[in-house]
Design a protein around this motif. Structure first.
Motif, short mmCIF file in Angstrom:
data_model
loop_
_atom_site.label_atom_id
_atom_site.label_comp_id
_atom_site.label_asym_id
_atom_site.label_seq_id
_atom_site.Cartn_x
_atom_site.Cartn_y
_atom_site.Cartn_z
N ASP A 146 0.77 -1.27 0.21
CA ASP A 146 -0.07 -0.01 -0.01
C ASP A 146 0.82 1.20 -0.12
OD1 ASP A 146 -2.23 -1.44 0.09
OD2 ASP A 146 -2.70 -1.52 2.07
N PHE A 147 2.13 1.24 0.23
CA PHE A 147 3.09 2.20 0.14
C PHE A 147 4.12 2.01 -0.74
CE2 PHE A 147 0.69 3.58 4.03
CZ PHE A 147 0.94 5.01 4.17
N ASP A 148 3.77 1.40 -2.05
CA ASP A 148 4.71 1.27 -3.11
C ASP A 148 5.68 0.25 -2.47
OD1 ASP A 148 4.80 1.66 -5.90
OD2 ASP A 148 6.60 3.08 -5.55
N GLY A 149 5.51 -0.63 -1.80
CA GLY A 149 6.70 -1.42 -1.28
C GLY A 149 7.49 -0.79 -0.13
N ASN A 150 7.39 0.18 0.09
CA ASN A 150 8.35 0.88 0.97
C ASN A 150 8.02 0.67 2.58
OD1 ASN A 150 10.13 2.17 -0.77
ND2 ASN A 150 8.39 3.30 -1.39
N VAL A 151 8.94 1.04 3.59
CA VAL A 151 8.79 0.95 4.88
C VAL A 151 7.57 2.13 5.34
CG1 VAL A 151 9.60 1.26 7.08
CG2 VAL A 151 11.14 0.18 5.33
N THR A 152 6.70 1.41 6.08
CA THR A 152 5.66 2.41 6.78
C THR A 152 5.77 2.20 8.29
OG1 THR A 152 3.85 0.72 6.43
CG2 THR A 152 4.31 2.55 4.73
N VAL A 153 5.40 3.29 9.11
CA VAL A 153 5.37 3.40 10.44
C VAL A 153 3.97 3.88 10.78
CG1 VAL A 153 6.51 4.25 12.50
CG2 VAL A 153 7.85 3.79 10.66
N LEU A 154 3.41 3.25 11.77
CA LEU A 154 2.04 3.46 12.22
C LEU A 154 2.24 3.90 13.71
CD1 LEU A 154 -0.11 0.78 10.46
CD2 LEU A 154 0.43 2.95 9.54
N GLY A 155 2.63 5.31 13.74
CA GLY A 155 2.72 5.94 15.28
C GLY A 155 2.14 5.37 16.20
N PRO A 156 0.84 5.45 16.33
CA PRO A 156 -0.02 4.92 17.60
C PRO A 156 0.12 3.68 18.01
CG PRO A 156 -1.52 6.55 16.09
CD PRO A 156 -0.20 6.23 15.31
N ASP A 157 0.16 2.66 17.07
CA ASP A 157 0.36 1.67 17.13
C ASP A 157 1.64 0.95 17.65
OD1 ASP A 157 -2.27 0.65 16.61
OD2 ASP A 157 -1.65 0.94 14.52
N VAL A 158 2.78 1.85 17.26
CA VAL A 158 4.17 1.76 17.89
C VAL A 158 4.12 2.01 19.29
CG1 VAL A 158 6.52 2.29 17.52
CG2 VAL A 158 5.00 1.88 15.33
N ARG A 159 3.68 3.06 19.48
CA ARG A 159 3.56 3.55 21.01
C ARG A 159 2.91 2.75 21.73
NH1 ARG A 159 3.20 8.51 18.19
NH2 ARG A 159 0.83 8.44 18.33
N ALA A 160 1.78 2.04 21.33
CA ALA A 160 1.24 1.00 22.27
C ALA A 160 1.89 -0.08 22.68
CB ALA A 160 0.01 0.73 21.49
N LEU A 161 2.88 -0.58 21.52
CA LEU A 161 3.55 -1.92 21.73
C LEU A 161 4.67 -1.48 22.45
CD1 LEU A 161 6.49 -2.73 20.18
CD2 LEU A 161 4.78 -2.46 17.91
N ALA A 162 5.20 -0.28 22.31
CA ALA A 162 6.51 0.18 22.98
C ALA A 162 6.13 0.03 24.69
CB ALA A 162 7.09 1.37 22.49
N GLY A 163 4.92 0.96 24.73
CA GLY A 163 4.61 1.09 26.16
C GLY A 163 4.36 -0.07 26.86
N ARG A 164 3.49 -1.08 26.14
CA ARG A 164 3.22 -2.34 26.87
C ARG A 164 4.42 -3.12 26.93
NH1 ARG A 164 2.32 -7.57 24.34
NH2 ARG A 164 2.36 -6.69 22.13
N TYR A 165 5.44 -3.19 26.32
CA TYR A 165 6.63 -3.94 26.39
C TYR A 165 7.50 -3.17 27.42
CZ TYR A 165 6.01 -7.57 23.01
OH TYR A 165 5.72 -8.79 22.14
N LEU A 166 7.66 -2.00 27.36
CA LEU A 166 8.75 -1.47 28.31
C LEU A 166 8.02 -1.34 29.81
CD1 LEU A 166 11.19 0.32 28.71
CD2 LEU A 166 10.12 2.33 28.37
#
Length: 628
Positions: free
Chosen positions: A495-515
């Protein structure tokens, strides 16, 4: 398209940010194309009617730059399909083939209220103050306004797939371009001139490149352009014929316009997620002294970083038409990053250089190494794996194991855990290499472009001798979680032409959970040496994966970790994923934060909802000087 080039002024330029090029092999249907076009061209762009409304409201535009930006975005939107799918070729009407399915005519609707909208832009620009440099802004305005005032068509309703010549002729009243004259040598900006564009203000440099690209969309005398019914065209009239930009575009057009086309490929995202359930019992951290007979010692740590510094000003001067306005300081406020490092070299070269330096610093020969591990999430080398390639390049005839570990930003904890297990079997040193090259996998996505960088690191981990203590004290790894967290960082993303994408709110959720989980586990663990009440209180320094300084500091504070216990180098190197913790350890020594043997807590978390940490004893003597 090259991910970046260094232009004639020594500045970094990202061609894909202003020369759109979509990979049509990744698109199944018009709905998918429409979603990509909407995101890249429509979401930020005002229509001509919206620009007029903003002007007449009198309270939207504060400077000339604000008007210029909206006009440029509008013109990119107006060209959203032609510049991504077709080449425009002025051709005498008599020479236009009538029956081919790979030659198309733009069928257009006259621009509604064109004169009023054009006059409003001209007048409001003249009435506003310059944002930075009046002369530069006037030069840019002249290019953009010339394109705007000669625009003939209404852009709100444009089909992606244009009619063939035969289809257009079926309705003689259909309107298309007619050029009253055409000069094949009409001046355009060549590629090198666009790359070498230079303005003192980064925002104006980006806008100037946009203007030159938009000018080149109409390589003819625009004043000589009218819309004419196809039935009225004469043999000597010039028309603008559209040809697919490449074979993939033509295949896409044929695929979506013919009946009985094959069913769309099933996409990973189409699979419904299962309800997440916790494990039957928690996975306890591995206390290395208690669990393993062969204890690991760190003999060497080396790092190799990208040779090019990409500053926040470089990002701004390369702003893509799909980005919201953002200043260099706002990037610092959002991420804590002032610059990141990129390389023109292959990832494998960085990894090999780091591995060779680590063996030298450890005083080890290749034949002494029992296993090679390569931790990465950006390698494009699948066969042979990068680890086996490294083994061969280092002159190792045979290892007990050489394999790649894909654990993204938790690469170091995962790699150390696997290295520790391998030590039990081979009882000889393990070479652990961590490396990432993101610069050529980002495309036009701004979150990824702001954050990621390129680097490699290598660590030699050997069996401790009799009576020696271990340098790897506690290990823990995790993976998975809610599906939105698992898919919070994606590469390649169709969906982003084969490139890296970052979905910020979901990254923050997993980082907060793990930390929070990591901190709780350290509080529950005793100090292996018995000098502090808990393992957490025994930590001398926290060196986290360098994800996003602003985010990690907030999460750490919420978990009860004081900011002065954390070390960051992300401000100058960005997030290098698996390589980020070793790179930060090297910089901790260089900056005087690591002055003697210290107990380090090194957490990492990222794509795939992977996470993990290591509690290490790091002696700065094992960290080799970087090659200058």
């Amino acid at each position: 398209m090259q991910p970046f080039v260094i232009n004639g002024h020594g500045r970094m330029v990202f061609p894909s940010n202003f020369l759109p090029e979509l990979d049509f092999t990744l698109l199944d249907d018009l709905d998918q194309l429409g979603a990509v076009i909407h995101r890249d061209f429509e979401a930020k762009a005002p229509s001509g009617t919206e620009i007029l409304r903003r002007i007449e409201a009198g309270d939207h535009y504060a400077t000339r730059y604000d008007v210029l930006r909206d006009v440029a975005l509008n013109l990119f939107w107006s060209n959203r399909f032609t510049m991504t799918m077709y080449e425009k070729r002025p051709t005498r009407w008599r020479d236009v083939p009538r029956r081919r399915d790979d030659v198309f005519l733009p069928v257009l609707t006259p621009w509604v209220d064109a004169d009023r909208k054009v006059a409003a832009v001209r007048d409001v620009y003249a009435s506003l103050p310059a944002a930075w440099e009046g002369d530069a802004e006037d030069r840019i305005f002249d290019v953009l306004f010339d394109v705007l005032r000669h625009r003939r068509f209404h852009a709100a309703e444009l089909p992606a797939v244009k009619p063939t010549v035969a289809q257009a002729l079926a309705d003689p009243t259909s309107l298309t371009y007619r050029l009253t004259s055409y000069d094949p040598d009409h001046p355009v900006y060549d590629h090198r001139r666009i790359l070498d564009c230079a303005e003192d203000v980064p925002e104006l440099e980006a806008l100037h490149r946009w203007a030159m690209v938009l000018h080149d969309q109409y390589p003819w005398d625009r004043a000589a352009t009218t819309l004419a019914p196809v039935g009225d065209l004469r043999d000597d009239d010039y028309v603008v014929v559209l040809h697919p930009r490449n074979r993939d575009v033509l295949d896409f057009v044929r695929r979506v316009t013919r009946d009985g086309r094959p069913a769309a490929r099933r996409r990973i995202a189409d699979h419904p997620p299962a309800r997440t359930r916790p494990p039957v019992r928690p996975y306890p951290p591995l206390r290395v002294r208690e669990r393993f007979a062969v204890l690991p010692r760190i003999e060497a740590l080396t790092v190799v970083r990208g040779e090019h510094l990409c500053t926040n000003d470089d990002l701004i001067r390369n702003s893509a038409y799909s980005w919201s306005p953002m200043s260099a300081q706002e990037i610092v406020d959002k991420t804590g990053i002032e610059s990141r490092v990129y390389t023109e070299r292959p990832l494998e070269d960085l990894a090999l250089e780091a591995a060779q330096a680590a063996l030298r610093h450890a005083g080890r020969e290749p034949e002494e190494i029992g296993a090679v591990l390569f931790c990465t999430c950006t390698s494009t080398k699948l066969m042979p794996s990068t680890s086996t390639w490294l083994s061969g390049q280092l002159g190792m005839q045979q290892t007990h194991s050489s394999c790649d570990v894909v654990a993204a930003c938790a690469g170091l904890p995962y790699g150390l855990a696997e290295a520790t297990r391998l030590l039990q079997e081979v009882e000889r040193p393990v070479l652990l290499v961590c490396g990432e090259k993101f610069s050529d996998k980002i495309g036009t996505g701004r979150p990824a472009r702001m954050i990621f960088g390129d680097a490699a690191a290598a660590i030699v981990i050997a069996p401790a001798g009799p009576g020696e203590q271990t340098d790897v004290e506690v290990l823990q790894t995790y993976a998975s979680g809610p599906v939105e967290e698992v898919n919070s960082i994606i590469w390649p993303n169709p969906d982003f032409d084969g490139n890296v994408t970052v979905l910020g709110p979901d990254v923050r959720a997993l980082a907060g959970r793990y930390l929070q989980q990591m901190i709780d586990e350290l509080r529950d663990q005793s100090d292996p040496d018995g000098r502090a009440p808990t393992l957490l209180e025994s930590i001398d320094l926290v060196v986290p994966h360098q994800a996003n300084k602003t985010m990690v500091l907030k999460l750490a504070a919420a978990a009860g970790l004081a900011a002065d216990r954390l070390f960051f180098n992300i401000e100058t190197v960005g997030n290098t994923s698996a390589a980020s913790i070793p790179l930060a350890l090297a910089d901790a020594k260089a900056r005087g934060a690591l002055t003697g043997p210290m107990r380090i807590f090194a957490p990492g978390f990222g794509a795939g909802a992977v996470g993990g940490y290591a509690v290490l004893r790091v002696d700065p003597a094992v960290i080799a000087p970087e090659r200058v």
